[in-house]
Design an enzyme around this catalytic site. Structure first.
Site, mmCIF file in Angstrom:
data_model
loop_
_atom_site.group_PDB
_atom_site.id
_atom_site.type_symbol
_atom_site.label_atom_id
_atom_site.label_comp_id
_atom_site.label_asym_id
_atom_site.label_seq_id
_atom_site.Cartn_x
_atom_site.Cartn_y
_atom_site.Cartn_z
ATOM 1 N N TRP A 139 0.879 -0.997 0.082
ATOM 2 C CA TRP A 139 0.051 -0.316 -0.268
ATOM 3 C C TRP A 139 1.118 1.355 0.009
ATOM 4 C CZ3 TRP A 139 -4.408 -1.157 -1.348
ATOM 5 C CH2 TRP A 139 -5.380 -0.530 -1.616
ATOM 6 N N GLU A 182 -3.670 8.267 -2.040
ATOM 7 C CA GLU A 182 -2.429 7.260 -1.651
ATOM 8 C C GLU A 182 -1.676 6.805 -2.880
ATOM 9 O OE1 GLU A 182 -6.101 4.532 -0.670
ATOM 10 O OE2 GLU A 182 -5.245 4.544 1.019
ATOM 11 N N GLU A 183 -1.747 7.653 -3.771
ATOM 12 C CA GLU A 183 -0.270 7.695 -4.864
ATOM 13 C C GLU A 183 1.188 8.475 -4.744
ATOM 14 O OE1 GLU A 183 -4.683 7.129 -7.327
ATOM 15 O OE2 GLU A 183 -3.629 8.701 -6.946
ATOM 16 N N GLU A 191 -18.744 5.671 -4.843
ATOM 17 C CA GLU A 191 -17.196 7.031 -5.004
ATOM 18 C C GLU A 191 -17.351 7.494 -5.885
ATOM 19 O OE1 GLU A 191 -13.976 5.413 -5.860
ATOM 20 O OE2 GLU A 191 -13.040 5.359 -3.524
#
Ligand code: NOJ
Ligand code: NOJ
Length: 621
Positions: A146, A205-206, A432
């Site tokens: 992650w 999260e990138e 989403e």
């Protein structure tokens, strides 16, 4: 297909029949009233232990979405959970007393989560584990690959808990705050004070770097944390970092907009909803518009808003925005280069754009004036074509420019909500994303908690309900030069809130090495009989690296800190292959063992082995 009007609200009970989308005839105000109830219930349905959509979630654990595949969001993210609980606390403070048991569960759940060792680290001795982005629904660690650490989580959690703490203090429960809640908050503030100047992954999260949203959330937590510490008469060493964080926050401005990520190598242009969601999370009704805390009504923040929204007006980016006038709300998404599911508009961002504008309107109204600078002029020209820079419009009568701007900005905000309405199914459930091309079908994680929470907070602002202030009443000064500082934090399990006693872990690092010839797209993991090796659950296996893989020596390796207690242990493990195209895992055909000494022992090297058993086969997808 949708029917014209098969929905009605009876005694607060939502009676709807299944139609494909919200009947376009439902007036916005009515839609919001009804959807607000659905959204609040949607949030509660995703919280353990009794949330109806999330069986298996532990008490106080907020699941991001009930969706278990494509995508699997059946985890708790500290960011989503904390933003959601900030909204729940605001609703509670505003009079919804039924929410208190959820908040108490949340406090306890977070106290426990803080102590869970995870791939980002541990609570003791230096707080590194607090940067872990997500955990499993039962509150245990997630070992998969992650983008970690993510440093907004502790700040956002502190802010949610501080909101509750302040309410308790006003209601005579200072002692409870001091003994039960402050210790949880203190760990998070320590983390912020220690690591605000270290890079981490952004909210999407990138991108590894420094992120505007994270910095702004961190700033807020240190300011209100410092105030709370003062009230309680306890120290907050971390809180003295606030001016330096404020200094960093200013540096994201590039002259035209706030670059979402700096100190990164994402190669992106930097236009990103990151910089819209930050100001709404930092919103303070009482703040001055020129406050360097960067409020929605700040001239740079308004200029940035226009750049952000206009980016998505491009109908080759988002075909569903074609034909919408340049002064009306549109569907907006994360950032123009987004390729996650091909890059689509998000509900929480489209609703966030509306909330942003309601916030700005509320700030102008509180101040009774609007000051336009050359920087913010382009934003205001869309609302009032006669606007001029370097002017201040005071609130006087109903034909004043002030009134024109407020009315136009409110209508502009409403038009973003109307876009969300257009793509909301009649069930009122909010996923989403929604497809960027007609017909704008909902997609990705269904019933996303954060989408629902964003609806609840947006509708509160629209009806003039605002969260308590957090900024000090004096004006803030930004240090003339920014310094890369850090306050060493102190960490301890918040046992009074329910955290287990934990001690500084003693780990021994084991190097696992296996020669396994793999095809492109196939990955190798190590899984075993202890928590650090995923307890035989492939989803929690430790990833291995192939950076030294060659044809003659197809090496996969991992260096894994294992906590086996003071006496050491014999650990059983296997290598497993993750296949492409969603195929089943391929397991080795025998168990392996490694003798791991207790802490303080020498690091050991796991046997270097050759894969035992069948190889994988590409699914050819
Ligand atoms: C899941 C992340 O949560 C999301 O933000 C990201 O865009 C996708 N993975 C693709 O990397
Ligand atoms: C992906 C989003 O990019 C991230 O911000 C979020 O935390 C997770 N999904 C869970 O909702």
């Amino acid at each position: 297909m949708f029917r014209a009007s098969s929905v009605l609200l009876l005694a607060g009970v939502w009676v709807g029949s299944t139609v494909a989308e919200w009947p376009q005839g439902v007036p916005l105000g009515e839609f919001i009233l009804q959807e607000r109830e659905i959204a609040l219930q949607g949030v509660l349905d995703n919280i353990g232990p009794s949330g109806t959509k999330v069986p298996g979630a532990a008490a106080g654990i907020v699941i991001a979405s009930p969706s278990k595949e494509n995508p699997d969001y059946f985890y708790t993210w500290t960011r989503d959970a904390s933003l959601t609980f900030k909204t729940i606390v605001d609703e509670f403070v505003d009079g919804n007393a039924d929410l208190q048991p959820y908040i108490d569960d949340f406090v306890r759940a977070q106290a426990i989560l803080q102590t869970v060792s995870n791939p980002s680290g541990t609570l003791l001795p230096s707080g590194t584990g607090l940067g872990e982005p997500k955990y499993k629904a039962d509150g245990t660690r997630f070992n998969g690959n992650w983008g970690r650490p993510q440093r907004d989580g502790p700040a956002l959690r502190a802010t949610a808990l501080i909101g509750y703490a302040n309410w308790l203090i006003q209601h005579g429960e200072t002692e409870r705050v001091k003994t039960v809640i402050w210790p949880v908050i203190a760990n998070d503030l320590s983390y912020v004070g220690q690591y605000w100047n270290s890079t981490g992954f952004d909210l999407w999260e990138e991108v590894m770097g420094s992120s505007f949203f994270t910095t702004q959330a961190q700033y807020r937590s240190l300011v209100e944390g410092g105030a709370l510490a003062g009230t309680l008469g306890v120290p907050c060493t971390a809180c003295s970092e606030a001016p330096q964080v404020l200094c960093l926050l200013q540096t994201y401005w590039n002259g035209k907009y706030f670059t979402a990520n700096i100190n990164d190598n994402s190669g992106r242009g930097g236009v990103d909803a990151n910089t819209i969601l930050g100001p709404i999370a930092a919103f303070d009704l009482q703040a001055a518009c020129d406050s360097p805390s960067l409020q929605p009504c700040h001239s740079r923040v308004l200029a940035n808003f226009k750049v952000f929204v206009d980016t998505f007006r491009n109908s080759s980016l988002y075909p569903i925005n074609a034909g919408i006038s340049s002064t009306d709300g549109i569907a907006v998404g994360r950032y123009p280069e987004d390729f996650y599911l091909n890059g689509n508009p998000w509900y929480l961002i489209t609703l966030g754009a509306a909330e942003f504008l309601y916030d700005a309107v509320a700030q102008w109204t509180t101040q009774g004036s609007i000051t336009i600078t050359p920087t913010s002029l382009p934003f205001y020209l869309d609302l009032y074509p006669n606007a001029t820079a370097n002017g201040t419009y005071k609130r006087c009568n109903e034909i004043s420019p002030f009134h024109t701007i407020v009315t136009a900005a409110t209508a502009y905000a409403d038009s973003f909500v109307s876009v969300a309405q257009r793509y909301t199914p009649s069930t009122g459930s909010l996923a989403e994303q929604f497809l960027k091309s007609p017909p704008g079908t909902p997609l990705s994680a269904a019933a996303l908690t954060w989408s629902f929470a964003s609806f609840v907070s947006m509708s509160a602002r629209r009806t003039g309900r605002f969260p308590p202030s957090w900024l000090p009443s004096f004006s803030l000064t930004v240090p003339p030069t920014c310094t890369a500082s850090s306050a060493t934090g102190t960490y301890s399990p918040a046992t009074a809130a329910g955290a287990p006693e934990v001690t500084v872990p003693c780990t021994t690092t084991v190097r696992f090495e296996v020669n396994a010839t793999t095809y492109y797209g196939e990955n190798v993991y190590v899984v075993g009989n202890i928590t650090d090796l995923g307890d035989w659950d492939p989803e929690n296996a430790q990833t291995m690296r192939s950076d030294r893989y060659t044809e003659e020596w197809p090496l996969w390796h991992a260096e894994v800190p294992l906590d086996v207690g003071p006496d050491g242990a014999i650990v059983a493990y296997k290598y497993i292959r993750q296949q492409d195209c969603g195929q089943a895992w391929v397991w080795e055909e025998r168990n392996r063992t490694v003798v791991v000494p207790g802490c303080g022992g020498e690091g050991v090297i796991g046997e270097e082995g050759v894969w035992v058993g069948k190889g994988g086969v590409s699914g050819g997808c």
